[in-house]
Write an enzyme that holds these catalytic residues in place. Structure first.
Site, PDB file in Angstrom:
ATOM      1  N   PRO A   1     -40.974 -12.936   9.454  1.00 15.38           N
ATOM      2  CA  PRO A   1     -42.225 -12.266   9.820  1.00 15.38           C
ATOM      3  C   PRO A   1     -42.251 -10.770   9.511  1.00 15.38           C
ATOM      4  CG  PRO A   1     -40.890 -12.600  11.765  1.00 15.38           C
ATOM      5  CD  PRO A   1     -40.119 -13.223  10.629  1.00 15.38           C
ATOM      6  N   CYS A   2     -42.350 -10.428   8.225  1.00 14.01           N
ATOM      7  CA  CYS A   2     -42.440  -9.015   7.865  1.00 14.01           C
ATOM      8  C   CYS A   2     -43.774  -8.427   8.329  1.00 14.01           C
ATOM      9  CB  CYS A   2     -42.227  -8.816   6.363  1.00 14.01           C
ATOM     10  SG  CYS A   2     -43.351  -9.756   5.340  1.00 14.01           S
TER      11      CYS A   2
END
Lengths: 250, 184
Positions: free
Chosen positions: A157-158
């Site tokens: 989850p950047c």
């Protein structure tokens, strides 16, 4: 007569046999389309794990994949055992037990993505926080570049990594609007984040516990309005006698 | 000139050429190998293992790939690909039958793999006829007449003498003829 009828039994296998074979040898990667909060995405995989996630609307995915990973992309169904894991990883924004194939990345890239993968759903962390977590506090720009090149967005989850001033910042999977959509989807109001950033608030403390947190830390969210103290820097918080939260390690 | 014209352009020379290309670059030539053999391998396995032919075909090629990358180029170059791919497929089929008989089988209410759309209408009838043959005759007939191996290739693939496999084919065909006559 019988011999001719037998020769007529020769038939082509379904196309999935060829793609499954090439996939099983590792000579090609497979890809199929999945739903996500930001629209359909193409998930590419091979027997080692998921290789990449791209918006299905991106032109030239196949060609770009071959250049980047050195393997052709063929349409294929993901291994049965992975289908529900892919669904869950996209919905949760966390790889969980879904294997990832990150072998083309450097050790540093893998380390940063590993730290990113552990950011809880519904919380965000600044680039500088990741650099510190990797024991490399000077590497803020390098962290930004790892995020920009993350081959498996959504799953790693950047979108939970924001600029150090608290603003939402750029996003590789279709731009900043998608980042806001994803954060909103998991209960983080991007407008609220940016209001805090404009007000210069980087940390929130509780005057009952004497602990300060990153604003989206689950402990910071629990502090009632009357006990929330805003800090512009960790130095201010420490000077005021507060100690950092052990969960979000601000 | 007349000499060259008299040389047959046989399937064997085509597969020899493919073996040479595989010996130079397994990864580069493997897809061509799959394209060349997927139809005969699937067609044969479809008759020998009706409900698992797709999985077995795929697995046979993956095993062939693993074998090829473990061989030195000199060895790959000398492989007679047509019988060789069948030694792998038959071995896999044997293990598959053995493993399945050791595991409890779930009761299936529906056919797991219905016959493909493009299959000849009497494909299912042939399943019944083949099921009535002893395994050795079934294998020999399928490899000779559905797959199209020569008796020499059949002998290599089945690791039995040419005379024996010929005999199995003839007896199998005779038996099929009787079965079909009895149907009528």
């Amino acid at each position: 007569m019988i011999e001719e009828s037998l020769a007529d039994l020769a038939t082509e296998p379904p196309a999935s046999v060829t793609s499954g074979t090439l996939l099983g040898t590792g000579l090609v990667d497979g890809a199929s389309v999945w739903e996500s909060p930001v629209g359909d995405v193409v998930v590419a995989f091979n027997p080692s794990g998921v290789v990449s996630v791209d918006l299905a609307s991106t032109p030239g995915i196949e060609a770009a994949h071959e250049v980047r990973f050195g393997r052709r992309l063929v349409e294929a169904r993901a291994p049965k055992a992975w289908a529900s894991r892919i669904d869950r990883a996209i919905e949760q924004g966390q790889p969980g037990d879904l294997p990832l194939d990150l072998r083309t990345l450097t050790g540093f890239q893998r380390e940063i993505l590993g730290i990113t993968a552990a950011i809880p759903r519904g919380e965000v962390r600044p680039y500088g926080w990741l650099a510190r977590a990797a024991a490399n506090p000077g590497a803020v720009r390098a962290v930004g570049s790892v995020m920009a090149k993350n081959p498996v967005p959504l799953v790693v989850p950047c979108h939970r990594v924001v600029r150090s001033d608290g603003t939402v910042g750029a996003y590789s999977l279709g731009g900043a609007d998608n980042k806001r959509t994803l954060l909103d989807h998991e209960g983080v109001d991007p407008a609220e984040l940016e209001a805090l950033a404009r007000a210069g608030t980087r940390f929130i403390g509780s005057d009952t516990t004497g602990i300060y947190c990153l604003p989206t830390c689950r402990h910071a969210r629990r502090i009632s309005a009357g006990h929330r103290i805003a800090f512009a820097s960790d130095a201010d918080a420490v000077a005021a006698g507060y100690r950092p939260c052990q969960v979000c390690t601000p | 000139m007349g000499f060259f014209q008299s040389m047959p352009s046989t399937v064997a020379t085509v597969t020899d050429e493919l073996a040479r290309r595989l010996s130079r670059d397994v990864d580069g030539a493997f897809e061509e190998f799959v394209t060349a053999f997927r139809s005969p391998v699937y067609s044969g396995l479809r008759r020998l293992h009706p409900s698992d032919a797709e999985d077995l075909t795929q697995e046979a090629f993956i095993r062939a790939y693993r074998a090829l990358i473990s061989y030195p180029p000199e060895r790959i170059e000398t492989i007679d690909l047509r019988p060789w791919v069948w030694t792998i497929a038959l071995n896999l089929g044997r293990n598959h039958v053995r493993d399945r008989s050791r595991r409890p089988q779930p009761v299936e209410l529906h056919d797991r793999h219905p016959a493909p759309e493009d299959e000849p209408a009497d494909g299912r009838a042939w399943d019944q006829r083949f099921a009535a043959l002893p395994p050795r005759q079934r294998q020999a007939v399928v490899l000779r007449h559905v797959v199209g191996l020569t008796y020499e290739e059949l002998a290599l693939a089945l690791e039995r003498p040419v005379g024996t496999v010929k005999n199995d084919v003839h007896r199998g065909i005779a038996r099929l003829r009787t079965i079909i006559e009895e149907e009528a």
